[in-house]
Design an enzyme around this catalytic site. Structure first.
Site, PDB file in Angstrom:
ATOM      1  N   HIS B  78       0.844  -1.200   0.000  1.00 39.50           N
ATOM      2  CA  HIS B  78       0.000   0.000   0.000  1.00 39.50           C
ATOM      3  C   HIS B  78       0.880   1.251   0.000  1.00 39.50           C
ATOM      4  O   HIS B  78       0.690   2.164  -0.802  1.00 39.50           O
ATOM      5  CB  HIS B  78      -0.932   0.005   1.214  1.00 39.50           C
ATOM      6  N   HIS B 256      13.188  11.823   2.936  1.00 36.97           N
ATOM      7  CA  HIS B 256      12.536  13.081   3.285  1.00 36.97           C
ATOM      8  C   HIS B 256      12.382  14.033   2.114  1.00 36.97           C
ATOM      9  O   HIS B 256      11.295  14.560   1.910  1.00 36.97           O
ATOM     10  CB  HIS B 256      13.112  13.764   4.519  1.00 36.97           C
ATOM     11  N   HIS B 305      15.048  13.540  11.414  1.00 36.82           N
ATOM     12  CA  HIS B 305      13.880  13.586  12.300  1.00 36.82           C
ATOM     13  C   HIS B 305      13.047  12.309  12.166  1.00 36.82           C
ATOM     14  O   HIS B 305      12.146  12.090  12.951  1.00 36.82           O
ATOM     15  CB  HIS B 305      13.041  14.852  12.082  1.00 36.82           C
TER      16      HIS B 305
END
Lengths: 196, 622
Positions: B78, B256, B305
């Site tokens: 998915h 990212h 992060h």
């Protein structure tokens, strides 16, 4: 608007599309080699077992093959100059010399790899083997692609399809070739010359 | 050789195979855009079906609808499908459909490379999904953390299909990004300086830079996983000193920027739609453009992060916390510019505006606000690996999907020549909007209640049941909304209102030419003097009505040189995909591979690729 009727020749910057494409592609390649070199640096001196770099490197040998590769940039530049001047025989000579020097470098790398394997360094034996062979191997593969491009230019010239009109094509192959040389300066310094 | 339009008289009704062949060999950016759009919509249905299976499984506690292994494969596929095939696929769709027309160009800079990118996308996506035939689709998450990807822990072919499928898709994406970079740099209409460039084309430029710089580290990471699996190297083998955290860095330094690769084109679509339906210029164009560039730039400095819980230490965590918070600034600037665009405008409440303003901006703010909560590192330690994170990033990606729908309601009439139905469009919007908030609003709450993500089921009695059931109901509403969209498109093709060249009273050059545009786009390349060139042509730079369209002039057709069709891009892309399939099949026969025989497939693929590339290089381009 007579000049815009031939839209395929118009470019906003005045630089040919293919040349812009090659520069951007080389920018992308910087990140590719940068990541491989970063991996090598992260694992520098982290191998748990030998052989270690100082035990098997032959700096003098690799320096000579690096010198040959760097000199090939000179002959490449001379080839670009010759085709611009329309001197096809000289272009062929310089292209052939460039390809031969590249082949000497790749041949030298094959010999070096064989020697290292004979000394017990393999892809699997330690982190040094893993990162060294993958980094320098991908560089060697890039040089090989460059040699194939040079021989393709020679082949085109034999077919009579290389002339001053194709000077830009030779120049673009030259851009790639110089890039591969410059990457080797970095790899040679990082892998061979920096002390462990 | 210039063949413009259809040959008259000889084959007035070309046969089916001739028609099929014309699509297989097409190098026309409009047709390639349509191929991307159809392929991507098919994957939207596949990825949506996978989402519904996940939601059925999670509707009730202790469900046995899916077994754990199948659940892993479905949630992995998915994610991979929605990110690499749907979001990037629709991005490529809109790049192809919109950018050359907005630039006033006849095609992209490299039409055959463009075809190659599409075929690479198609074959790469098939390779990524091929594992289903072995019952071994990738099941390691879209992030595929080392050393779960080692042969020791995932001996099956699933991880190999992950590596090889994504390599082919990466090649296709880089080729496409290089092409659009050169196109935008070099094929702007005369007079279109960079700060007269429409914002969608600007965002395409930024995203293309991100693609050519972010994919190479991922390529290297995938090569390292491949070498570990096929040749026994030690990149991510802790027993030999290898460090699995290296994979996380290589992955997220790509992963990212990838988030911005997904969102910036959506922001570009919104920046195109709002001014047209507010009948005002975009508020603060330079701020919107520079914010997009700044987001792209900062996108490179925030990857860790994703790794706060790894233990990189307080210094690294603080640096990445600050850079991550900083990204909220240009994003907020954009939101306020969009609000400023709507403020005081003559707002036309058409479906594209519903999706752009309510479907994108409003939920995206929720995604942004939950996003700013993550860089607070101590808070992130609580949120990480819960449904709060799932809710956050779906509040970022569902608005992207809404922006794509806005783009389709807005630009599809340019290609089909017919408008989509406004009534069905609003049904589509409200189902989508309510469904999205129901699905992911519930997940924000259940995340705060501590429900961990990626687990195939959960125990009863923790207060999670009602939220999960609501979330499942919402997911089915989203599914229903997509069905309404497909019905709307089909209905519009059959009996939609004829659009005409400029149905929305548009501002940019794509509305200058006919709908659908002729194969050469513009009979005469327009000369650009204004940022909203078409608007200035229609109403003058200061609001007085001055002129009309310049319709395509068939008399000048014969002077236009068009690239001729080529099948070599298809051959080269097919060869690359076969080669990478071979690299999967090198795996031993016990796990479903062919062993050393796989090398024969690799060599076959390489030969086809080389043949395709040489045919391509020595074929006359026009």
């Amino acid at each position: 608007m007579a000049e815009v009727a031939h839209a395929e020749h118009y470019t906003s910057t005045g630089i040919d599309h293919r040349k812009v494409l090659m520069w951007l592609f080389l920018g992308s390649e910087c990140l590719f080699f940068g990541s491989l070199i970063a991996t090598y640096q992260v694992y520098r001196g982290q191998s748990l077992v030998g052989p270690h770099p100082h035990e098997i490197f032959n700096i003098a040998y690799t320096s000579i093959s690096a010198f040959v590769l760097l000199m090939s940039s000179l002959t490449m530049a001379l080839a670009v100059n010759s085709i611009r001047l329309g001197n096809l025989p000289a272009t062929r000579v310089w292209l052939l010399l460039t390809a031969l020097q590249g082949s000497i470098f790749v041949g030298g790398q094959v010999f070096e790899f064989t020697t290292f394997v004979a000394h017990g360094l393999s892809l699997q034996v330690n982190l040094f083997g893993t990162t060294f062979f993958v980094l320098t191997g991908f560089h060697g593969a890039h040089v090989t692609v460059g040699i194939i491009m040079l021989f393709s230019l020679l082949f085109a010239s034999v077919l009579g399809r290389l002339g001053p009109a194709q000077a830009l094509t030779v120049e673009i192959v030259g851009l790639y070739w110089h890039f591969v040389d410059i990457v080797w300066i970095v790899i040679f310094t990082v892998v061979y010359l920096l002390p462990y | 050789m210039a063949t413009v339009g259809r040959a008259v008289g000889v084959f007035p009704r070309p046969g089916f195979f001739e028609y099929l062949w014309s699509w297989l060999t097409t190098v026309d950016h409009k047709r390639i855009g349509i191929l991307y759009g159809l392929t991507t919509t098919a994957y939207l249905l596949v990825g949506g079906l996978e989402a519904l299976l996940i939601r059925i499984q999670l509707a009730h506690p202790e469900s046995r609808f899916l077994d754990p292994d199948t659940y892993n494969q479905i949630f992995t596929m998915h994610g991979l499908t929605m990110i690499f095939l749907v979001a990037m696929g629709y991005n490529a769709t809109f790049f192809n459909l919109v950018v050359p027309l907005q630039l006033g160009a006849r095609d992209v800079a490299f039409p055959r490379l463009n075809a190659f990118s599409y075929w690479g996308f198609l074959f790469g996506s098939l390779l990524l999904n091929l594992g289903w035939l072995w019952g071994q689709a990738p099941g390691v998450g879209w992030f595929a953390y080392a050393n779960l990807t080692s042969v020791q822990y995932t001996p099956g072919l699933g991880t190999d299909f992950y590596v090889m499928g994504l390599q082919v898709l990466g090649i296709s994406s880089i080729a496409s990004a290089l092409n659009f970079l050169v196109t935008i740099i070099n094929l702007r209409a005369p007079g279109m300086t960079m700060f007269k460039l429409p914002v969608f084309s600007w965002m395409t430029l930024v995203v293309s830079v991100l693609i050519i710089t972010a994919f190479p580290p991922f390529t290297v990471g995938l090569i390292e996983v491949m070498f570990d699996r096929l040749f026994g190297t030690n990149f991510f083998n802790p027993a030999a000193g290898g460090n699995p955290v290296l994979w996380q860095h290589l992955f997220w330094v790509f992963g990212h920027p990838e988030v911005y690769i997904l969102v910036l084109p959506a922001m570009g679509i919104v920046s195109e739609v709002l001014p047209v339906f507010a009948r005002k210029p975009l508020f603060g164009y330079p701020f919107v453009v520079f914010s997009g560039i700044f987001i792209g730039f900062l996108g490179w400095g925030v990857w860790a992060h994703h790794m706060f819980a790894v233990g990189l230490g307080p210094v690294a965590n603080s640096v990445f916390a600050i850079t991550t918070m900083l990204i909220a600034v240009p994003t907020g600037v954009k939101v306020f510019n969009w609000l400023g665009t709507l403020w005081g405008g003559h707002i036309q409440l058409k479906t594209p505006l519903y999706f752009a303003a309510l479907g994108f901006i409003a939920p995206f703010i929720i995604g942004g606000v939950t996003g700013v909560m993550h860089p607070v590192v101590p808070s992130d330690y609580q949120q990480t690996d819960t449904y709060f994170v799932v809710a956050h990033f779906h509040y970022v990606v569902m608005p992207i999907v809404a922006a794509f729908f806005a783009g389709f309601y807005y630009w599809l009439p340019k290609y089909t020549g017919r408008l989509l139905d406004e009534g069905l469009g609003k049904v589509h919007f409200w189902l989508f909007f309510i469904g999205t908030n129901l699905t992911f609003g519930s997940q924000i709450i259940v995340g705060f209640l501590g429900m961990p993500r990626r687990n195939y089921t959960y125990p009863a009695g923790l207060g999670w049941e009602p939220w999960n059931l609501l979330s499942t109901i919402g997911a089915f509403l989203i599914g229903l909304s997509v069905v309404v969209f497909v019905v709307n498109v089909l209905k519009s093709l059959r009996s939609g209102q004829v659009a005409g060249p400029d149905p929305w009273d548009g501002r940019t050059l794509e509305w200058l030419t006919s709908s659908p545009p002729p194969v050469y786009n513009f009979a005469e390349i327009p000369v650009v003097r204004h940022r909203d060139e078409l608007w200035a042509r229609k109403y003058g730079a200061h609001g007085e009505r001055v002129g009309a369209h310049n319709p395509p002039n068939p008399g000048s057709e014969l002077q236009i040189h068009l690239p001729r069709p080529s099948y070599y891009p298809l051959v080269a892309a097919l060869g690359i995909a076969i080669g990478f399939l071979g690299a999967v099949l090198i795996r031993p026969a016990e796990v479903g591979g062919l062993g050393p025989l796989g090398w024969a497939v690799v060599v076959l693929g390489a030969l086809i690729t080389v043949g395709g590339l040489y045919g391509w290089a020595f074929e006359p381009a026009e």
